[in-house]
Scaffold this motif. Structure first.
Motif, PDB file in Angstrom:
ATOM      1  N   ALA A  90       0.810  -1.191  -0.228  1.00 58.38           N
ATOM      2  CA  ALA A  90       0.022  -0.108  -0.030  1.00 58.38           C
ATOM      3  C   ALA A  90       1.100   1.433  -0.049  1.00 58.38           C
ATOM      4  N   HIS A  91       0.274   2.470  -0.515  1.00 56.16           N
ATOM      5  CA  HIS A  91       1.127   3.370  -0.812  1.00 56.16           C
ATOM      6  C   HIS A  91       0.214   4.704  -0.638  1.00 56.16           C
ATOM      7  N   GLN A  92       0.859   5.779  -0.194  1.00 56.23           N
ATOM      8  CA  GLN A  92       0.022   6.997   0.004  1.00 56.23           C
ATOM      9  C   GLN A  92       1.067   8.301  -0.061  1.00 56.23           C
ATOM     10  N   ILE A  93       0.588   9.142  -0.917  1.00 60.22           N
ATOM     11  CA  ILE A  93       1.129  10.470  -1.067  1.00 60.22           C
ATOM     12  C   ILE A  93       0.196  11.381  -0.419  1.00 60.22           C
ATOM     13  N   THR A  94       0.699  12.607   0.333  1.00 60.27           N
ATOM     14  CA  THR A  94      -0.341  13.639   0.848  1.00 60.27           C
ATOM     15  C   THR A  94       0.519  14.915   0.525  1.00 60.27           C
ATOM     16  N   ASN A  95      -0.010  15.904  -0.120  1.00 63.63           N
ATOM     17  CA  ASN A  95       0.281  17.234  -0.280  1.00 63.63           C
ATOM     18  C   ASN A  95      -0.606  18.317   0.332  1.00 63.63           C
ATOM     19  N   GLY A  96      -0.400  18.335   1.729  1.00 64.45           N
ATOM     20  CA  GLY A  96      -1.291  19.327   2.424  1.00 64.45           C
ATOM     21  C   GLY A  96      -1.221  20.639   1.924  1.00 64.45           C
ATOM     22  N   ALA A  97      -0.404  21.018   1.127  1.00 61.03           N
ATOM     23  CA  ALA A  97      -0.337  22.338   0.920  1.00 61.03           C
ATOM     24  C   ALA A  97      -1.330  22.621  -0.339  1.00 61.03           C
ATOM     25  N   LEU A  98      -1.626  21.455  -0.752  1.00 58.65           N
ATOM     26  CA  LEU A  98      -2.902  21.640  -1.885  1.00 58.65           C
ATOM     27  C   LEU A  98      -4.089  21.450  -1.105  1.00 58.65           C
ATOM     28  N   GLY A  99      -4.408  21.306   0.222  1.00 52.52           N
ATOM     29  CA  GLY A  99      -5.503  21.106   0.914  1.00 52.52           C
ATOM     30  C   GLY A  99      -6.907  21.505   0.514  1.00 52.52           C
ATOM     31  N   GLN A 100      -6.475  22.888   0.022  1.00 54.07           N
ATOM     32  CA  GLN A 100      -7.934  23.689  -0.277  1.00 54.07           C
ATOM     33  C   GLN A 100      -7.758  23.817  -1.802  1.00 54.07           C
ATOM     34  N   ALA A 101      -7.184  23.063  -2.746  1.00 52.54           N
ATOM     35  CA  ALA A 101      -7.030  22.953  -4.151  1.00 52.54           C
ATOM     36  C   ALA A 101      -8.188  23.501  -4.855  1.00 52.54           C
ATOM     37  N   THR A 102      -8.260  24.178  -5.776  1.00 47.50           N
ATOM     38  CA  THR A 102      -9.301  24.427  -6.395  1.00 47.50           C
ATOM     39  C   THR A 102      -9.608  23.229  -7.592  1.00 47.50           C
ATOM     40  N   ASP A 103     -10.832  23.154  -8.082  1.00 50.72           N
ATOM     41  CA  ASP A 103     -11.066  22.049  -9.070  1.00 50.72           C
ATOM     42  C   ASP A 103     -10.060  22.026  -9.922  1.00 50.72           C
ATOM     43  N   ASP A 104      -9.516  23.222 -10.488  1.00 52.60           N
ATOM     44  CA  ASP A 104      -8.619  23.173 -11.799  1.00 52.60           C
ATOM     45  C   ASP A 104      -7.218  22.853 -11.248  1.00 52.60           C
ATOM     46  N   GLU A 105      -6.829  23.265  -9.768  1.00 55.25           N
ATOM     47  CA  GLU A 105      -5.611  22.768  -9.416  1.00 55.25           C
ATOM     48  C   GLU A 105      -5.657  21.355  -9.131  1.00 55.25           C
ATOM     49  N   THR A 106      -6.716  20.739  -8.561  1.00 52.68           N
ATOM     50  CA  THR A 106      -6.805  19.276  -8.583  1.00 52.68           C
ATOM     51  C   THR A 106      -6.699  18.580 -10.121  1.00 52.68           C
ATOM     52  N   VAL A 107      -7.177  19.023 -10.855  1.00 50.47           N
ATOM     53  CA  VAL A 107      -7.071  18.542 -12.289  1.00 50.47           C
ATOM     54  C   VAL A 107      -5.570  18.724 -12.760  1.00 50.47           C
ATOM     55  N   GLY A 108      -5.199  19.930 -12.408  1.00 51.37           N
ATOM     56  CA  GLY A 108      -3.675  20.217 -12.955  1.00 51.37           C
ATOM     57  C   GLY A 108      -2.662  19.213 -12.437  1.00 51.37           C
ATOM     58  N   SER A 109      -2.835  18.905 -11.116  1.00 50.00           N
ATOM     59  CA  SER A 109      -1.889  18.232 -10.374  1.00 50.00           C
ATOM     60  C   SER A 109      -2.006  16.616 -10.516  1.00 50.00           C
ATOM     61  N   TYR A 110      -3.182  16.200 -11.055  1.00 54.10           N
ATOM     62  CA  TYR A 110      -3.556  15.027 -11.152  1.00 54.10           C
ATOM     63  C   TYR A 110      -2.886  13.937 -11.920  1.00 54.10           C
ATOM     64  N   PHE A 111      -2.320  14.430 -13.037  1.00 57.47           N
ATOM     65  CA  PHE A 111      -1.461  13.635 -13.752  1.00 57.47           C
ATOM     66  C   PHE A 111      -0.085  13.272 -13.171  1.00 57.47           C
ATOM     67  N   SER A 112       0.677  14.389 -12.880  1.00 57.12           N
ATOM     68  CA  SER A 112       1.911  14.088 -12.194  1.00 57.12           C
ATOM     69  C   SER A 112       1.948  13.442 -10.991  1.00 57.12           C
ATOM     70  N   PHE A 113       1.111  13.644  -9.969  1.00 62.20           N
ATOM     71  CA  PHE A 113       0.947  12.996  -8.717  1.00 62.20           C
ATOM     72  C   PHE A 113       0.360  11.353  -9.062  1.00 62.20           C
ATOM     73  N   THR A 114      -0.500  11.268  -9.954  1.00 57.65           N
ATOM     74  CA  THR A 114      -0.972   9.831  -9.900  1.00 57.65           C
ATOM     75  C   THR A 114       0.017   9.049 -10.843  1.00 57.65           C
TER      76      THR A 114
END
Lengths: 318, 368
Positions: A195-219
């Protein structure tokens, strides 16, 4: 975690099945129905007004009880995406009485009592958003490693959005839903490889576009690190069971990761959309039901959620 | 006798005029597009103010919309000895109809006018390096065959070149690089797809990079480009095709640019705190899929920003080495910006100014 197994995947959805066009007309969406349909969404399931998140947890646990599998449970890990689904008390009572016990009516305790799981201790997990289900399996595996006398842990997740909520998050159509599985020592279902987990708490209140924007690199990173932790390569992976998100997203990721697209599995998306933290379990159950899974095959489960969190499990079919 | 400059109030046109005022003793007819007398007067006032004393008595501003047949009715062809054609739509996302109307048909009209100038000694077209379109490998300073194009901007500038090559005019074609800053100091006034792409990365709105790390990038400054124009339009410089670009050995690659960009970003506390990852290079199909996703994210910043990047993304997969032997021979003392230093300065400025949304002081930039 090599002697820990995950099995008995069950799920339940909100009882009202609604087409995306109907939800658009009802003002439940931010995007247009056309845009969501172009992303692969079609239907989703909403709880009726009297239907609760706990009701969904009850429904999935009842399925395990009916199949005779709900025995010897040493712990319940009760996971919710929304923290408010971790309390079944009435906030109105708190407002009236100012007594905080109305904010601590825990569904895990209720579940233990309702199903007579008197030997089980309970744990709540409510700050991992949509990744809470793989998080609960990871936690269950760790509990079994720490408690040699324990045999089996029940993992449950259940969420419904509050009445009046927008049923769209980060451009995904949402369904209310719950899921459960058992994590134990008997070799059945799947061996939990890692099992594995990454947390980026600095993006805890990410907007929808930031969530989409970071999706590829973090996934992408999550997948690579998951394999590295397990000492595996892409060639060792037979299936990738994803969350239900824009269908082009995993077409892109499959290419980037070198995974054949026909091994990326999320068949429940048109029928249910993104079922909060239950996507993986629903899709895995449907993979098993499809008859395509073979003993020894490895499955990578991938989820992303607010927090921002990314979690994965690698399972090996028994 | 004088030099007619179209698009004289445009980003490069204004700078070319300033450079030419310094390096020549000629008089100038500055053609600007204006819908009516009031707009023309406003543009005239602005040009007068920007050009200052150097322009007094030497500059005449006329209205000229090259999409109209009578565009240059106010200009006496007998007084024109040289033409610098700077007017163009330069957006990569320009649609075909607009590109045809402005960049192609406008050039055709100007060429028609040029043929009526009895003393014309030079017609200079400000074009783009990317008239090479989908050509790959060494790109010489020659007329390009049609290899297909990535966007209608490239296509229209290529069509404009083709028309002029066949016109019999005393032609020079200056193929310009992507202008990313005013000068070597890195100040950005005009934002384009280059800056918008870097903005997406800074704000965590894109984590896929179209292209290959080894793809060379032809980048320049307005100062370098306008100095080139001022030099290459001189009568003693032979007419020809010139690639206004750094030497191939001095060209930045996409991979170098992205690495350097993130090195600059990571000096910024605000960026560093968000723990954003460097982008993943993706294949063309994946980028096209990403663009398709972005088109559906209506109303958000991704949709708008990706729309400006997308029309150029394919070029980042097409390795080109722009040869510049003719430029070097015609302009022995030329000095292109150092690409690494320029990119560093530009990124520094972008971060400090938040893409033009806050004032920049040099002290602030130095602190990043």
């Amino acid at each position: 975690m090599s002697n820990v197994y995950v099995s008995d995947f069950v799920y339940a959805l909100g009882s009202r099945k609604t087409h995306v066009t109907e939800s658009e007309a009802a003002g439940r969406l931010l995007s247009s129905a056309e845009d969501l349909e172009s992303a692969g969404f079609a239907w989703h399931h909403l709880c009726e007004p009297g239907e609760s998140a706990y009701g969904l947890a009850e429904a999935v646990t009842a399925q395990l009880a009916e199949s005779g599998r709900l025995t010897g449970i040493d712990a319940i890990v009760y996971a919710t995406c929304l923290p408010l689904n971790g309390n079944i008390g009435d906030p109105g009572e708190f407002a009236r009485t100012r007594d905080v016990k109305h904010l601590m009516d825990f569904p895990a305790s209720r579940l233990q009592a309702d199903f007579g799981l008197t030997d089980a201790v309970v744990l709540g997990l409510n700050q991992q958003a949509c990744t809470a289900m793989p998080g609960s399996v990871r936690l269950a595996g760790a509990l079994l490693a720490a408690e040699p006398s324990w045999r089996k842990v029940l993992c449950v997740t259940a969420d419904r959005f509050p009445d009046g909520a927008i049923y769209e998050q980060a451009y995904n159509l949402i369904s209310d839903g719950g899921a459960a599985c058992l994590v134990g020592r008997e070799p059945e279902g799947f061996r939990l490889v890692s099992a594995h987990q990454i947390t980026n708490g600095a993006l805890g209140q990410a907007t929808d576009d930031e969530t989409v924007g970071s999706y590829f690199s973090f996934t992408h990173r999550l997948f690579r690190e998951s394999l590295d932790r397990a000492g595996l390569t892409v060639a060792d992976v037979d299936w990738v069971v994803t969350q239900n998100t824009n269908d082009k997203a995993w077409q892109i990721l499959a290419r980037l990761l070198g995974v054949p697209l026909d091994r990326v599995w999320f068949p429940s998306m048109p029928d249910a959309g993104h079922i909060i933290s239950a996507d993986n379990i629903v899709n895995l159950a449907q993979l098993i039901a499809s008859g395509q899974l073979r003993p020894g095959q490895r499955v990578v489960l991938m989820m992303a959620g607010f927090g921002l969190n990314w979690q994965s499990l690698i399972l090996e079919a028994v | 006798m004088g030099i007619l400059i179209t698009g004289a109030d445009g980003y490069l046109g204004r700078r070319a005029v300033s450079a030419l005022l310094e390096t020549t003793g000629d008089e100038f007819v500055l053609a600007v597009r204006a819908a009516d007398a009031a707009e023309l007067a406003a543009k005239r006032d602005r040009l007068d103010a920007e050009l200052g004393a150097a322009g007094h008595g030497r500059v005449t501003v006329v209205g000229a919309d090259l999409t109209r047949d009578d565009a240059l009715a106010d200009v006496d062809p007998r007084r024109v000895t040289a033409i610098v054609h700077a007017a163009a739509v330069t957006r990569f996302s320009v649609d075909r109809e607009t590109a045809q109307r402005v960049n192609v048909d406008g050039t055709v009209r100007l060429a028609r006018f040029a043929r009526r100038c009895p003393d014309l000694r030079r017609f200079t077209l400000l074009s783009t390096l990317y008239t090479a379109g989908r050509h790959t490998g060494d790109v010489p300073e020659r007329r390009h065959e049609d290899a297909g194009f990535v966007n209608f901007y490239e296509w229209s500038k290529w069509r404009a070149e083709q028309h002029l090559f066949d016109s019999g005019l005393p032609l020079s074609v200056l193929r310009l690089p992507t202008v990313i800053a005013e000068d070597d100091g890195g100040t950005v006034v005009q934002y384009n797809a280059f800056h918008n792409t870097l903005k997406l990365f800074y704000y965590g709105l894109l984590s896929l990079m179209p292209g290959e790390p080894s793809t060379p990038l032809a980048l320049g400054t307005a100062a370098f480009t306008s100095a080139a124009v001022a030099h290459l339009v001189r009568p003693e410089v032979p007419a020809g095709i010139y690639h206004v670009t750094p030497d191939p050995a001095q060209t930045l690659t996409l991979g170098q640019l992205i690495d350097l960009t993130f090195d600059v970003y990571e000096r910024d506390d605000n960026f560093r705190r968000r723990n954003l990852m460097r982008p993943i290079y993706c294949d063309r199909q994946s980028f096209d899929d990403m663009v398709d996703i972005a088109r559906r994210l209506k109303g958000g910043p991704i949709e708008q920003a990706v729309a400006s990047v997308a029309p150029f993304g394919t070029q980042l997969y097409l390795h080109k080495t722009f040869r510049n032997e003719a430029l070097r021979a015609a302009w022995p003392g030329y000095a292109a910006p150092d690409p690494l230093a320029l990119a560093d300065a530009v990124c520094d400025h972008l971060v400090a100014s938040r893409w033009g949304r806050q004032p920049v002081t040099r002290q602030l930039e130095g602190a990043l």
